[in-house]
Design a protein around this motif. Sequence first.
Motif, short mmCIF file in Angstrom:
data_model
loop_
_atom_site.label_atom_id
_atom_site.label_comp_id
_atom_site.label_asym_id
_atom_site.label_seq_id
_atom_site.Cartn_x
_atom_site.Cartn_y
_atom_site.Cartn_z
N PRO A 153 0.82 -1.22 0.00
CA PRO A 153 0.00 0.00 0.00
C PRO A 153 0.85 1.26 0.00
CG PRO A 153 -0.88 -1.59 1.56
CD PRO A 153 0.43 -2.14 1.08
N TRP A 154 1.95 1.26 0.77
CA TRP A 154 2.81 2.45 0.78
C TRP A 154 3.58 2.55 -0.54
CZ3 TRP A 154 2.16 -1.13 4.56
CH2 TRP A 154 3.04 -2.22 4.59
N GLY A 155 3.87 1.41 -1.16
CA GLY A 155 4.49 1.44 -2.48
C GLY A 155 3.58 2.07 -3.52
N LEU A 156 2.27 1.79 -3.43
CA LEU A 156 1.31 2.43 -4.34
C LEU A 156 1.30 3.94 -4.15
CD1 LEU A 156 -1.81 0.06 -4.27
CD2 LEU A 156 -0.31 0.51 -6.22
N ALA A 157 1.34 4.39 -2.90
CA ALA A 157 1.34 5.83 -2.64
C ALA A 157 2.59 6.49 -3.22
CB ALA A 157 1.25 6.09 -1.13
N LEU A 158 3.74 5.84 -3.06
CA LEU A 158 4.98 6.38 -3.60
C LEU A 158 4.96 6.38 -5.13
CD1 LEU A 158 7.57 4.68 -1.21
CD2 LEU A 158 7.02 7.12 -1.30
N ASP A 159 4.46 5.29 -5.71
CA ASP A 159 4.42 5.22 -7.17
C ASP A 159 3.42 6.22 -7.75
OD1 ASP A 159 5.32 4.19 -9.61
OD2 ASP A 159 3.68 2.76 -9.73
N ALA A 160 2.32 6.45 -7.03
CA ALA A 160 1.35 7.44 -7.49
C ALA A 160 1.99 8.82 -7.56
CB ALA A 160 0.14 7.46 -6.57
N ARG A 161 2.78 9.14 -6.55
CA ARG A 161 3.49 10.42 -6.56
C ARG A 161 4.47 10.47 -7.72
NH1 ARG A 161 6.62 12.51 -1.23
NH2 ARG A 161 7.91 10.67 -1.67
N TYR A 162 5.17 9.35 -7.95
CA TYR A 162 6.13 9.28 -9.04
C TYR A 162 5.46 9.48 -10.39
CZ TYR A 162 9.65 7.31 -12.18
OH TYR A 162 10.53 7.12 -13.21
N GLN A 163 4.26 8.93 -10.56
CA GLN A 163 3.55 9.01 -11.83
C GLN A 163 2.77 10.32 -12.00
OE1 GLN A 163 4.15 6.99 -14.14
NE2 GLN A 163 5.01 5.22 -13.10
N GLY A 164 2.91 11.24 -11.07
CA GLY A 164 2.25 12.54 -11.21
C GLY A 164 0.77 12.52 -10.92
N LEU A 165 0.32 11.56 -10.10
CA LEU A 165 -1.10 11.49 -9.74
C LEU A 165 -1.37 12.29 -8.48
CD1 LEU A 165 -1.64 7.67 -10.38
CD2 LEU A 165 -2.63 9.53 -11.73
N ASP A 166 -2.51 12.96 -8.46
CA ASP A 166 -2.92 13.72 -7.27
C ASP A 166 -3.73 12.86 -6.30
OD1 ASP A 166 -2.07 16.50 -8.17
OD2 ASP A 166 -3.41 15.93 -9.81
N ALA A 167 -4.34 11.79 -6.80
CA ALA A 167 -5.20 10.96 -5.95
C ALA A 167 -5.27 9.55 -6.51
CB ALA A 167 -6.60 11.56 -5.87
N ILE A 168 -5.43 8.59 -5.60
CA ILE A 168 -5.70 7.20 -6.00
C ILE A 168 -6.73 6.63 -5.04
CG2 ILE A 168 -3.45 6.75 -7.03
CD1 ILE A 168 -2.70 5.21 -4.46
N ALA A 169 -7.42 5.61 -5.50
CA ALA A 169 -8.23 4.78 -4.62
C ALA A 169 -7.57 3.40 -4.61
CB ALA A 169 -9.66 4.67 -5.12
N ILE A 170 -7.30 2.89 -3.43
CA ILE A 170 -6.77 1.53 -3.30
C ILE A 170 -7.96 0.62 -3.08
CG2 ILE A 170 -5.24 0.00 -2.01
CD1 ILE A 170 -3.50 2.39 -1.35
N THR A 171 -8.14 -0.34 -3.99
CA THR A 171 -9.41 -1.08 -4.05
C THR A 171 -9.14 -2.59 -3.97
OG1 THR A 171 -9.28 -0.95 -6.48
CG2 THR A 171 -10.60 0.71 -5.36
N GLY A 172 -8.80 -3.06 -2.79
CA GLY A 172 -8.57 -4.49 -2.60
C GLY A 172 -9.83 -5.30 -2.81
N HIS A 173 -9.66 -6.55 -3.17
CA HIS A 173 -10.80 -7.43 -3.36
C HIS A 173 -11.46 -7.75 -2.01
CE1 HIS A 173 -8.68 -8.84 -7.22
NE2 HIS A 173 -9.66 -8.03 -7.55
N ARG A 174 -12.70 -7.31 -1.86
CA ARG A 174 -13.54 -7.63 -0.69
C ARG A 174 -12.91 -7.17 0.63
NH1 ARG A 174 -13.22 -12.43 -3.71
NH2 ARG A 174 -15.09 -12.84 -4.98
N GLN A 175 -12.09 -6.15 0.64
CA GLN A 175 -11.51 -5.66 1.89
C GLN A 175 -11.00 -4.24 1.69
OE1 GLN A 175 -8.04 -5.05 2.25
NE2 GLN A 175 -7.57 -5.68 0.17
N THR A 176 -10.82 -3.54 2.80
CA THR A 176 -10.38 -2.14 2.76
C THR A 176 -9.11 -1.89 3.57
OG1 THR A 176 -11.87 -1.65 4.62
CG2 THR A 176 -12.73 -1.25 2.40
N GLN A 177 -8.52 -2.95 4.13
CA GLN A 177 -7.40 -2.74 5.04
C GLN A 177 -6.18 -2.14 4.35
OE1 GLN A 177 -7.68 -3.18 8.38
NE2 GLN A 177 -5.71 -2.13 8.46
N ASP A 178 -5.88 -2.62 3.12
CA ASP A 178 -4.70 -2.08 2.45
C ASP A 178 -4.88 -0.60 2.12
OD1 ASP A 178 -6.62 -2.66 0.59
OD2 ASP A 178 -5.29 -3.69 -0.82
N ALA A 179 -6.11 -0.18 1.83
CA ALA A 179 -6.38 1.23 1.57
C ALA A 179 -6.13 2.08 2.82
CB ALA A 179 -7.81 1.42 1.08
#
Length: 307
Positions: free
Chosen positions: A70-96
């Motif tokens: 999950p923290w890798g996604l946040a870092l990569d989102a910043r790297y890719q120039g994204l202002d926002a992401i939704a982390i959407t795990g299958h049937r769970q919200t813990q990783d978000a």
Amino acid sequence: MRPPSLLHRFRLRAATAGQAGVWLLVAAITVGTLSDRPRPRQEISLGGYRVLAADFHTHSSTWSDGSLTPWGLALDARYQGLDAIAITGHRQTQDARWGRWFSERIGGPIVLIGEELPEIPQHVIAVGIHSTVDSALPVREQIAEIHRQGGVAIAAHPGEFFWKGFEPVMDQLDGTEICHPYTFEYPDVHPEIEEFARRADAAAIGSSDTHGPGRLGMCRTFVFVRDATAEGILEAIRAKRTVVYGGPAMKAYGDPELIRIAEADGRLRQMANIDYPVSVLDRLSQILGIGGFAMLVARRREFYRAK
């Protein structure tokens, strides 16, 4: 003095190759780190709105089936120039939750709590919820629960295979993915999701559905917000204030007036381009890494030959 034995010479060559391989890998990591800088993020305002680049369908490795944490996604989102992401795990919200916690502490992109409810014959993306939605519920009740929590419901990769599942809830969807990596890999699918978007009359959404191999933000949504917050993003989706560039021809989808403004400006189309050039440092890092790995493989072979 006796000359060194054949076994001794083999061991010496293996040790030398191993040391060289390690140093090449260290150099590769160092050069790669120097080149690993975030994409430039422009603060863009158009038509009286702040425009945010977002990816609303991502998966991490911790409780879902992606390859990034999950923290890798946040870092990569910043790297890719994204202002926002939704982390959407299958049937769970813990990783978000972990991703949001981390991103808030590093000043990273906005992370919305999300979930994918991957039931056949439909996959629903919940964005902006605060607790896990039971995927065993009928699809109409899934969406009602998403709305009760203040979130938005997005149809995931709605090719013809999924139409039957979404048929009873077409008027309840807040968004539908019109740009998805499938549209580049399988061009025949794109007319199907275009047809679905025409019937759904929901906000145009671009999502990478990244599980690791694909680029985060490969398909992205440009959201025209009044406030650059999670609530501001959700309000804009409900109001259909989005623009997406997708399909083989990178056609613009979304609110017609916002498309007109975006096309006249030109920057959003440029930001939607997924073909980032590879820098000299990137290429050097790759060459050093391959060389280092080859040296370590050679060392291993020499070692076993010496035995």
